[in-house]
Design a protein around this motif. Structure first.
Motif, PDB file in Angstrom:
ATOM      1  N   ASP A   1      -5.623 -17.163  -6.110  1.00  0.00           N
ATOM      2  CA  ASP A   1      -4.791 -17.228  -4.908  1.00  0.00           C
ATOM      3  C   ASP A   1      -4.593 -18.698  -4.536  1.00  0.00           C
ATOM      4  O   ASP A   1      -5.517 -19.370  -4.086  1.00  0.00           O
ATOM      5  CB  ASP A   1      -5.478 -16.468  -3.773  1.00  0.00           C
ATOM      6  CG  ASP A   1      -4.663 -16.467  -2.490  1.00  0.00           C
ATOM      7  OD1 ASP A   1      -3.544 -17.023  -2.491  1.00  0.00           O
ATOM      8  OD2 ASP A   1      -5.139 -15.902  -1.487  1.00  0.00           O
TER       9      ASP A   1
ATOM     10  N   SER B   1      -3.046 -14.704   2.785  1.00  0.00           N
ATOM     11  CA  SER B   1      -3.534 -14.306   1.471  1.00  0.00           C
ATOM     12  C   SER B   1      -2.371 -14.101   0.507  1.00  0.00           C
ATOM     13  O   SER B   1      -1.324 -13.549   0.871  1.00  0.00           O
ATOM     14  CB  SER B   1      -4.358 -13.018   1.563  1.00  0.00           C
ATOM     15  OG  SER B   1      -4.749 -12.578   0.272  1.00  0.00           O
TER      16      SER B   1
ATOM     17  N   VAL C   1      -9.011  -6.871  -6.937  1.00  0.00           N
ATOM     18  CA  VAL C   1      -9.292  -8.105  -6.200  1.00  0.00           C
ATOM     19  C   VAL C   1     -10.766  -8.138  -5.823  1.00  0.00           C
ATOM     20  O   VAL C   1     -11.355  -7.108  -5.485  1.00  0.00           O
ATOM     21  CB  VAL C   1      -8.411  -8.190  -4.945  1.00  0.00           C
ATOM     22  CG1 VAL C   1      -8.725  -9.442  -4.145  1.00  0.00           C
ATOM     23  CG2 VAL C   1      -6.936  -8.154  -5.336  1.00  0.00           C
ATOM     24  N   LEU C   2     -11.360  -9.320  -5.875  1.00  0.00           N
ATOM     25  CA  LEU C   2     -12.747  -9.479  -5.451  1.00  0.00           C
ATOM     26  C   LEU C   2     -12.955 -10.876  -4.895  1.00  0.00           C
ATOM     27  O   LEU C   2     -12.225 -11.805  -5.243  1.00  0.00           O
ATOM     28  CB  LEU C   2     -13.725  -9.206  -6.599  1.00  0.00           C
ATOM     29  CG  LEU C   2     -13.830 -10.199  -7.759  1.00  0.00           C
ATOM     30  CD1 LEU C   2     -15.110  -9.949  -8.546  1.00  0.00           C
ATOM     31  CD2 LEU C   2     -12.636 -10.110  -8.693  1.00  0.00           C
ATOM     32  N   TRP C   3     -13.924 -10.990  -4.011  1.00  0.00           N
ATOM     33  CA  TRP C   3     -14.309 -12.287  -3.457  1.00  0.00           C
ATOM     34  C   TRP C   3     -15.718 -12.180  -2.883  1.00  0.00           C
ATOM     35  O   TRP C   3     -16.215 -11.074  -2.601  1.00  0.00           O
ATOM     36  CB  TRP C   3     -13.320 -12.746  -2.370  1.00  0.00           C
ATOM     37  CG  TRP C   3     -13.395 -11.992  -1.062  1.00  0.00           C
ATOM     38  CD1 TRP C   3     -14.184 -12.260   0.017  1.00  0.00           C
ATOM     39  CD2 TRP C   3     -12.643 -10.827  -0.717  1.00  0.00           C
ATOM     40  NE1 TRP C   3     -13.970 -11.351   1.017  1.00  0.00           N
ATOM     41  CE2 TRP C   3     -13.023 -10.462   0.603  1.00  0.00           C
ATOM     42  CE3 TRP C   3     -11.676 -10.053  -1.364  1.00  0.00           C
ATOM     43  CZ2 TRP C   3     -12.489  -9.354   1.260  1.00  0.00           C
ATOM     44  CZ3 TRP C   3     -11.141  -8.953  -0.715  1.00  0.00           C
ATOM     45  CH2 TRP C   3     -11.551  -8.623   0.585  1.00  0.00           C
TER      46      TRP C   3
ATOM     47  N   ALA D   1     -15.187  -5.988  -3.670  1.00  0.00           N
ATOM     48  CA  ALA D   1     -14.498  -5.712  -4.935  1.00  0.00           C
ATOM     49  C   ALA D   1     -13.826  -4.358  -4.863  1.00  0.00           C
ATOM     50  O   ALA D   1     -14.457  -3.361  -4.481  1.00  0.00           O
ATOM     51  CB  ALA D   1     -15.477  -5.767  -6.112  1.00  0.00           C
ATOM     52  N   SER D   2     -12.566  -4.302  -5.207  1.00  0.00           N
ATOM     53  CA  SER D   2     -11.861  -3.025  -5.259  1.00  0.00           C
ATOM     54  C   SER D   2     -12.357  -2.229  -6.459  1.00  0.00           C
ATOM     55  O   SER D   2     -12.969  -2.787  -7.377  1.00  0.00           O
ATOM     56  CB  SER D   2     -10.354  -3.264  -5.367  1.00  0.00           C
ATOM     57  OG  SER D   2     -10.059  -3.953  -6.561  1.00  0.00           O
TER      58      SER D   2
ATOM     59  N   ARG E   1     -13.456  -3.206  -1.091  1.00  0.00           N
ATOM     60  CA  ARG E   1     -12.668  -4.286  -0.500  1.00  0.00           C
ATOM     61  C   ARG E   1     -12.280  -3.980   0.942  1.00  0.00           C
ATOM     62  O   ARG E   1     -12.431  -4.835   1.833  1.00  0.00           O
ATOM     63  CB  ARG E   1     -11.435  -4.501  -1.367  1.00  0.00           C
ATOM     64  CG  ARG E   1     -10.412  -5.463  -0.782  1.00  0.00           C
ATOM     65  CD  ARG E   1      -9.128  -5.438  -1.585  1.00  0.00           C
ATOM     66  NE  ARG E   1      -8.120  -6.314  -1.028  1.00  0.00           N
ATOM     67  CZ  ARG E   1      -6.877  -6.392  -1.455  1.00  0.00           C
ATOM     68  NH1 ARG E   1      -6.486  -5.620  -2.462  1.00  0.00           N
ATOM     69  NH2 ARG E   1      -6.017  -7.217  -0.891  1.00  0.00           N
TER      70      ARG E   1
ATOM     71  N   GLU F   1     -13.269  -5.958   4.494  1.00  0.00           N
ATOM     72  CA  GLU F   1     -12.274  -6.501   5.421  1.00  0.00           C
ATOM     73  C   GLU F   1     -12.473  -5.964   6.830  1.00  0.00           C
ATOM     74  O   GLU F   1     -12.307  -6.685   7.820  1.00  0.00           O
ATOM     75  CB  GLU F   1     -10.872  -6.167   4.917  1.00  0.00           C
ATOM     76  CG  GLU F   1     -10.463  -6.942   3.677  1.00  0.00           C
ATOM     77  CD  GLU F   1      -9.074  -6.560   3.207  1.00  0.00           C
ATOM     78  OE1 GLU F   1      -8.603  -5.459   3.582  1.00  0.00           O
ATOM     79  OE2 GLU F   1      -8.459  -7.346   2.462  1.00  0.00           O
TER      80      GLU F   1
ATOM     81  N   PRO G   1     -10.618 -12.337   3.236  1.00  0.00           N
ATOM     82  CA  PRO G   1     -11.220 -13.509   2.556  1.00  0.00           C
ATOM     83  C   PRO G   1     -10.604 -14.791   3.086  1.00  0.00           C
ATOM     84  O   PRO G   1      -9.474 -14.795   3.592  1.00  0.00           O
ATOM     85  CB  PRO G   1     -10.859 -13.276   1.088  1.00  0.00           C
ATOM     86  CG  PRO G   1      -9.624 -12.444   1.126  1.00  0.00           C
ATOM     87  CD  PRO G   1      -9.789 -11.540   2.311  1.00  0.00           C
TER      88      PRO G   1
ATOM     89  N   ALA H   1     -10.121 -15.368  -2.626  1.00  0.00           N
ATOM     90  CA  ALA H   1     -10.072 -14.145  -3.432  1.00  0.00           C
ATOM     91  C   ALA H   1      -9.464 -14.427  -4.804  1.00  0.00           C
ATOM     92  O   ALA H   1      -8.632 -15.320  -4.971  1.00  0.00           O
ATOM     93  CB  ALA H   1      -9.259 -13.078  -2.718  1.00  0.00           C
ATOM     94  N   THR H   2      -9.899 -13.674  -5.779  1.00  0.00           N
ATOM     95  CA  THR H   2      -9.334 -13.719  -7.117  1.00  0.00           C
ATOM     96  C   THR H   2      -9.086 -12.299  -7.594  1.00  0.00           C
ATOM     97  O   THR H   2      -9.643 -11.344  -7.042  1.00  0.00           O
ATOM     98  CB  THR H   2     -10.265 -14.432  -8.115  1.00  0.00           C
ATOM     99  OG1 THR H   2     -11.513 -13.718  -8.177  1.00  0.00           O
ATOM    100  CG2 THR H   2     -10.527 -15.873  -7.707  1.00  0.00           C
TER     101      THR H   2
END
Length: 406
Positions: A73, A84, A105-107, A136-137, A217, A221, A227, A232-233
């Motif tokens: 991101d 985001s 997506v995870l962070w 993490a999704s 995720r 939130e 994030p 996030a990546t």
């Protein structure tokens, strides 16, 4: 007056003299050839292990690394008010891109320094751990390629419902005293309780998350907010051969309005990785092999020179009986070349055995190029031949009359 019959030294006679010279002192011959054995053995082992490791790099790269794409991101770098770069339905948007197996997506969640993770709420007095919490999704968890030990991974239902479930690694579970999920153990992040849905034994991608707590995720939130910008990546697992195409299409599929907000990181070129690793290994070990060959050459030269000095009387007698200087030179060159060839053959065998032994110990497939096996004994032969040049020259200069007076 009778004519002088020219003398000659046949190849058979030269080989017979060389074998006789080595058998005269077999212990010294073995020690002399040892340097060449080590040099040629190192040469074969280096090239064989390099080829074997290269094949393992190719296999592992193709199976895992070549199927991984990361999306970063970078929206904050393009526009400080962009927020985001990942949309809320990022996983659904990527389902239209061919070649993707899993994506999410995870962070790492930023928690207060006083927030702890443990079997009881913070401040209850029981031991706690400072394990990281990773949002993490479900797609991101699947892209990590987990090996489930017990329980199950959370799914899209838990994601949509903002369920308070977590997945942890077996090492972290042992630290927390969680040995079974039959009792439905709870895990507290600060004051918030979570149900441990699953325990994973291994993560093939990003194994550092084995000591982290994986949380859905949407749940993260809701509890701790989105994030931070650029925090996030997205991790994408692709089919073999599709990674670079996916890397080119993913930013546009995720953000067709601003694809520049996302930066795709494709896997590196396997040829570059392989050549870099093999070049480092080859340079190091071939230097070692070269040093061993030099030591072997010096040993052969020294032993052959000593043999020349010891056999000065024999050389003088041969010269007196009609042997030419070139015949004497050829005799000692043949002997030193035979020592080098013997060391080359033994070294080739030892090098091959080393490659096979290492491959069996590591459960690899040994790879040895036929050209290496064919060239290695020749390397020993040439080493011995070069090492015998000076002693053979000294032997050829021995004068018969002077040698017989000693």
């Amino acid at each position: 007056m009778s004519a002088v019959v020219p003398t000659r030294l046949s190849v058979r006679d030269a080989l017979a003299e060389a074998v006789a010279g080595m058998l005269r002192r077999p212990g010294r011959a073995v020690l002399t050839a040892l340097g060449t054995v080590l040099g040629v053995g190192s040469f074969v082992a280096v090239l064989g292990l390099t080829a074997t490791i290269s094949s393992q790099i190719d296999g592992r790269f193709n199976v895992l690394t070549a199927t991984e794409v990361g999306i970063e991101d970078v929206a904050a770098q393009q526009n400080e008010f962009a927020g985001s770069g990942f949309p809320a339905d990022a996983e659904e948007r990527l389902r239209a891109v061919a070649g993707i197996e899993h994506a999410g997506v995870l962070w790492t969640v930023r928690l207060d320094s006083r927030t702890t993770v443990g079997p009881l709420p913070s401040g209850a007095g029981d031991p706690t751990t400072g394990a990281a919490v990773v949002a993490a999704s479900p797609g991101a968890v699947a892209a990590l390629v987990p090996t489930l030990q017990e329980g199950r991974l959370y799914d899209d239902f838990a994601e949509r419902g903002r369920e308070r479930v977590v997945v942890i690694g077996s090492g972290l579970a042992a630290r927390l005293g969680i040995t079974t999920l039959a009792t439905r153990p709870a895990l507290y992040i600060g004051q918030e309780p979570f149900t441990v849905a699953g325990i994973v034994a291994d993560l093939r991608r990003r194994p550092e998350h084995l000591m982290s707590v994986l949380v859905p995720r949407t749940t993260a939130e809701q509890l701790w907010g989105p994030p931070p910008p650029g925090g996030a990546t997205m991790l994408i697992s692709t089919e073999l051969g599709a990674a670079r195409q996916v890397a080119g299409l993913a930013p546009l599929a995720l953000r067709p309005d601003h694809p520049e907000y996302l930066k795709a990181v494709p896997p590196p070129d396997p040829r570059t990785l392989r050549s870099g690793v093999t070049a480092d290994l080859s340079a190091l070990f071939l230097l070692l092999a070269g040093i061993c060959l030099v030591i072997g050459a010096v040993g052969i030269a020294n032993t052959t020179l000593v043999a020349v000095l010891e056999r000065t009387g024999e050389i003088g007698l041969r010269r007196a009986l009609g042997a030419r200087g070139r015949h004497v030179s050829a005799q000692f060159l043949t002997e030193s070349a035979a020592l080098g060839a013997l060391g080359g053959l033994v070294g080739t065998s030892l090098g091959e055995l080393t490659v096979v032994a290492v491959a069996l110990a590591r459960d690899w497939t040994p790879v040895i190029h036929p050209a290496t096996v064919a060239a290695a004994p020749l390397v020993g032969l040439v080493t011995g031949l070069l090492a015998g040049l000076y002693p053979a020259w000294r032997a050829a200069r021995v004068e018969p009359a002077e040698a017989l007076r000693r």
